[in-house]
Design a protein around this motif. Structure first.
Motif, PDB file in Angstrom:
ATOM      1  N   ILE A 455       0.706  -1.256  -0.098  1.00 22.07           N
ATOM      2  CA  ILE A 455      -0.088  -0.023   0.008  1.00 22.07           C
ATOM      3  C   ILE A 455       0.928   1.366   0.156  1.00 22.07           C
ATOM      4  O   ILE A 455       1.949   1.341   0.802  1.00 22.07           O
ATOM      5  CB  ILE A 455      -0.985   0.054   1.152  1.00 22.07           C
ATOM      6  CG1 ILE A 455      -1.744  -1.143   1.095  1.00 22.07           C
ATOM      7  CG2 ILE A 455      -1.740   1.191   1.328  1.00 22.07           C
ATOM      8  CD1 ILE A 455      -2.794  -1.399   2.339  1.00 22.07           C
ATOM      9  N   PHE A 456       0.597   2.159  -0.841  1.00 19.41           N
ATOM     10  CA  PHE A 456       1.214   3.421  -0.959  1.00 19.41           C
ATOM     11  C   PHE A 456       0.469   4.761  -0.918  1.00 19.41           C
ATOM     12  O   PHE A 456       0.981   5.574  -0.529  1.00 19.41           O
ATOM     13  CB  PHE A 456       2.217   3.483  -2.362  1.00 19.41           C
ATOM     14  CG  PHE A 456       1.321   3.855  -3.512  1.00 19.41           C
ATOM     15  CD1 PHE A 456       0.998   4.896  -3.960  1.00 19.41           C
ATOM     16  CD2 PHE A 456       0.756   2.707  -4.391  1.00 19.41           C
ATOM     17  CE1 PHE A 456       0.267   5.396  -4.970  1.00 19.41           C
ATOM     18  CE2 PHE A 456      -0.088   3.045  -5.259  1.00 19.41           C
ATOM     19  CZ  PHE A 456      -0.177   4.275  -5.653  1.00 19.41           C
ATOM     20  N   ASP A 457      -0.768   4.483  -0.778  1.00 20.33           N
ATOM     21  CA  ASP A 457      -1.831   5.863  -0.889  1.00 20.33           C
ATOM     22  C   ASP A 457      -3.262   5.422  -0.372  1.00 20.33           C
ATOM     23  O   ASP A 457      -3.423   4.128  -0.189  1.00 20.33           O
ATOM     24  CB  ASP A 457      -1.771   6.402  -2.166  1.00 20.33           C
ATOM     25  CG  ASP A 457      -2.350   7.686  -1.813  1.00 20.33           C
ATOM     26  OD1 ASP A 457      -2.709   8.438  -0.720  1.00 20.33           O
ATOM     27  OD2 ASP A 457      -2.098   8.409  -2.831  1.00 20.33           O
ATOM     28  N   ARG A 458      -4.189   6.134  -0.018  1.00 21.46           N
ATOM     29  CA  ARG A 458      -5.415   6.011   0.211  1.00 21.46           C
ATOM     30  C   ARG A 458      -6.190   6.974  -0.722  1.00 21.46           C
ATOM     31  O   ARG A 458      -5.861   8.127  -0.830  1.00 21.46           O
ATOM     32  CB  ARG A 458      -6.003   6.164   1.686  1.00 21.46           C
ATOM     33  CG  ARG A 458      -5.294   4.996   2.430  1.00 21.46           C
ATOM     34  CD  ARG A 458      -5.868   4.919   3.685  1.00 21.46           C
ATOM     35  NE  ARG A 458      -7.346   4.282   3.952  1.00 21.46           N
ATOM     36  CZ  ARG A 458      -7.380   3.059   3.863  1.00 21.46           C
ATOM     37  NH1 ARG A 458      -6.420   2.101   4.223  1.00 21.46           N
ATOM     38  NH2 ARG A 458      -8.670   2.420   3.779  1.00 21.46           N
ATOM     39  N   LYS A 459      -7.435   6.545  -1.096  1.00 22.47           N
ATOM     40  CA  LYS A 459      -8.402   7.499  -1.686  1.00 22.47           C
ATOM     41  C   LYS A 459      -9.878   7.546  -1.188  1.00 22.47           C
ATOM     42  O   LYS A 459     -10.248   6.461  -0.661  1.00 22.47           O
ATOM     43  CB  LYS A 459      -8.397   7.231  -3.330  1.00 22.47           C
ATOM     44  CG  LYS A 459      -6.893   7.421  -4.125  1.00 22.47           C
ATOM     45  CD  LYS A 459      -6.654   8.727  -3.995  1.00 22.47           C
ATOM     46  CE  LYS A 459      -5.165   9.211  -4.806  1.00 22.47           C
ATOM     47  NZ  LYS A 459      -5.029  10.619  -4.716  1.00 22.47           N
ATOM     48  N   GLY A 460     -10.439   8.577  -1.303  1.00 22.85           N
ATOM     49  CA  GLY A 460     -11.701   8.430  -0.625  1.00 22.85           C
ATOM     50  C   GLY A 460     -13.149   8.877  -1.858  1.00 22.85           C
ATOM     51  O   GLY A 460     -12.662   9.087  -2.754  1.00 22.85           O
ATOM     52  N   GLU A 461     -14.204   8.637  -1.139  1.00 24.87           N
ATOM     53  CA  GLU A 461     -15.319   8.966  -2.140  1.00 24.87           C
ATOM     54  C   GLU A 461     -16.459   9.080  -1.094  1.00 24.87           C
ATOM     55  O   GLU A 461     -16.898   8.710  -0.157  1.00 24.87           O
ATOM     56  CB  GLU A 461     -15.762   7.430  -3.012  1.00 24.87           C
ATOM     57  CG  GLU A 461     -17.006   7.733  -3.892  1.00 24.87           C
ATOM     58  CD  GLU A 461     -16.930   6.516  -4.923  1.00 24.87           C
ATOM     59  OE1 GLU A 461     -16.442   6.303  -5.422  1.00 24.87           O
ATOM     60  OE2 GLU A 461     -18.141   5.763  -4.477  1.00 24.87           O
ATOM     61  N   PHE A 462     -16.959  10.375  -1.360  1.00 23.46           N
ATOM     62  CA  PHE A 462     -18.292  10.879  -0.940  1.00 23.46           C
ATOM     63  C   PHE A 462     -19.584  10.486  -1.701  1.00 23.46           C
ATOM     64  O   PHE A 462     -19.556  10.500  -2.799  1.00 23.46           O
ATOM     65  CB  PHE A 462     -18.525  12.489  -0.549  1.00 23.46           C
ATOM     66  CG  PHE A 462     -17.456  12.928   0.370  1.00 23.46           C
ATOM     67  CD1 PHE A 462     -17.569  12.794   1.688  1.00 23.46           C
ATOM     68  CD2 PHE A 462     -16.089  13.280  -0.066  1.00 23.46           C
ATOM     69  CE1 PHE A 462     -16.745  13.338   2.712  1.00 23.46           C
ATOM     70  CE2 PHE A 462     -15.133  13.853   1.051  1.00 23.46           C
ATOM     71  CZ  PHE A 462     -15.714  13.787   2.118  1.00 23.46           C
ATOM     72  N   LEU A 463     -20.508   9.925  -1.008  1.00 23.65           N
ATOM     73  CA  LEU A 463     -21.778   9.565  -1.631  1.00 23.65           C
ATOM     74  C   LEU A 463     -22.905   9.991  -0.973  1.00 23.65           C
ATOM     75  O   LEU A 463     -23.155  10.069   0.266  1.00 23.65           O
ATOM     76  CB  LEU A 463     -21.768   7.916  -1.653  1.00 23.65           C
ATOM     77  CG  LEU A 463     -23.129   7.121  -1.931  1.00 23.65           C
ATOM     78  CD1 LEU A 463     -23.252   7.312  -3.649  1.00 23.65           C
ATOM     79  CD2 LEU A 463     -23.104   5.871  -1.638  1.00 23.65           C
TER      80      LEU A 463
END
Length: 470
Positions: A455-463
């Motif tokens: 793992i090198f990063d994280r991403k998000g999502e608003f719903l």
């Protein structure tokens, strides 16, 4: 289909609505719900005076508004884009059920899924452009026969045990409760998708063609099926991971059973709710499986191919507990499941719901193994533990009810060098029980380096999801 449209048109023109009943030609009534006094039920047309022959309709719609952080190196409509805002139709469904005799019934479900500005429809531009005119198809289409009915045909008294058998395109699935999940009674904004072990590969939107049996043995609820998986023929790379290739055409076998300690659930359809707002005390423990010989294939050396079975096992617990003063309508909803997947060596699958992105060929930065858009590691050979919990807040309004929730998934995939944690946090806002609700949710996913598999990063999502069910 023309006859169905005519019937629906007549309903739309002639009906008169009241809280308790609707009438159209032959009697149409609101079905009294079993669990929640606020549930509206379904439209039902009685075909005879006894009421044992009928046709019933249900309509549901889930509309999404999103803001998505894209994976590195994502193009959207040919333009590099780090974040995408969009709207889409996640699900739009029409269900038709018919009881032709006391022991013979038909179940049909039709609709569309995953239409956004760029996905779910055609390709290119113009009349059949990207995202336009998604296919309207049958999700379920099966006939069912009552061998031992829930209620005795002659006396009408409940039978302690029951057995039903059917054939067709169906979703009486194995593995877990979540593999048989209702999409109109979810705890979170959506299902985690890895709960469907062959989704859109060897099945059609979590359905396969075959025969099934389901029923109850006292407090034990069960379902089993034998199916013909949809054909796959992906060719593996030399020395590469297993890929979906079932060209030998073996049958699949699946099953799921759960024991009910407190209140029993009625399984007239295959879909099990993940959330009933804790209106009744429920504690169920279940286990299930899916197996398909020669489901995948590898190529250990040049022109040498080896087939592998798909073997999936699941074990879960589901509970709903009313809390405190009954008039406050508080309650806890909890679900936890463990999956063991074996698709063959290093099998790994990526997926992103209504993915807006494609890879940017000019991107030179650190690339994600998952690919572009909102793709994530969905599942593969390995283990997944998933849990979710929701709490219905004390009643404070006759109109609005609120239920915060939290999801967590831990994925241990053999093809990766690090376990991944995925989570969703949000709240359900009920305007009329689960017939009209709004879901606000934030999701976070890890990204794996394409070379190191760490793992090198994280991403998000608003719903923001708006749901209506009739």
């Amino acid at each position: 289909m023309k006859k169905l449209l005519i019937i629906l048109s007549l309903i739309g023109i002639q009906y008169t609505y009241s809280q308790d009943s609707i009438s159209v030609g032959k009697q149409i009534e609101k079905i009294s719900p079993e669990k929640n006094p606020l549930d509206m039920g379904d439209l039902k047309i009685k075909l005879n005076s006894q009421g044992d022959q009928w046709i019933k309709f249900s309509i549901s719609s889930q509309i999404w508004l999103r803001s998505t952080e894209n994976n590195p190196g994502t193009n959207v409509n040919g333009i590099s884009q780090d974040q995408t805002h969009d709207a889409g139709i996640r699900r739009m469904r029409l269900i038709v059920q018919s009881q032709l005799t006391p022991f013979y019934s038909v179940f049909l479900q039709m609709g569309i899924n995953n239409q956004s500005f760029i996905s779910g429809g055609g390709s290119g531009t113009g009349n059949n452009g990207a995202g336009k005119k998604p296919s309207f198809f049958f999700h379920d289409a099966y006939n069912e026969l009552a061998i031992i009915p829930r209620n005795d045909f002659q006396t009408g008294k409940p039978n302690k045990n029951n057995l039903y058998m059917g054939v067709g395109l169906h979703s009486w699935n194995g593995v877990s409760r979540l593999s048989n999940a209702s999409t109109t009674k979810m705890l979170a904004g959506d299902l985690p998708i890895f709960n469907f072990p062959t989704i859109e590969i060897a099945d059609q939107f979590a359905r396969q063609l075959g025969v099934f049996a389901h029923g109850e043995f006292d407090r034990l609820n069960y379902r089993f099926s034998i199916n013909k998986p949809f054909a796959t023929n992906i060719k593996p790379n030399v020395g590469g991971p297993a890929v979906d290739n079932n060209q030998s055409g073996k049958l699949s076998y699946s099953g799921y059973a759960f024991y009910q300690f407190f209140n029993k659930e009625t399984t007239i359809t295959s879909f099990l709710p993940g959330n009933n707002l804790a209106m009744k005390k429920v504690l169920n423990i279940g286990t299930g499986f899916y197996t398909n010989k020669d489901a995948t294939q590898t190529q250990p050396s040049e022109n040498v191919f080896e087939s592998h079975p798909a073997n999936i096992f699941g074990a879960d617990i589901y509970s709903e507990i009313p809390l405190g003063d009954k008039n406050k309508e508080m309650g806890l909803v909890f679900y936890s499941v463990f999956y063991n997947y074996n698709y063959g060596p290093n099998y790994l699958r990526m997926s992103g719901l209504m993915n807006p992105g494609t890879p940017n060929p000019l991107f030179t930065g650190q690339k994600a193994l998952e690919g572009a858009g909102n793709n994530r590691v969905l599942m593969g050979t390995g283990n997944i533990w998933f849990s979710q919990v929701g709490f219905v807040l004390p009643k404070f309004s006759k109109i609005l009810k609120i239920q915060p929730f939290f999801n967590y998934a831990l994925k241990d995939m053999k093809a990766l060098n690090q376990n991944g944690s995925y989570y969703d946090i949000g709240a359900n806002f009920y305007l009329y029980s689960q017939n009209a609700k709004i879901v606000a949710q934030y999701s976070s996913r890890p990204l794996y380096d394409i070379n190191s598999k760490n793992i090198f990063d994280r991403k998000g999502e608003f719903l923001l999801s708006l749901q209506i069910v009739l």
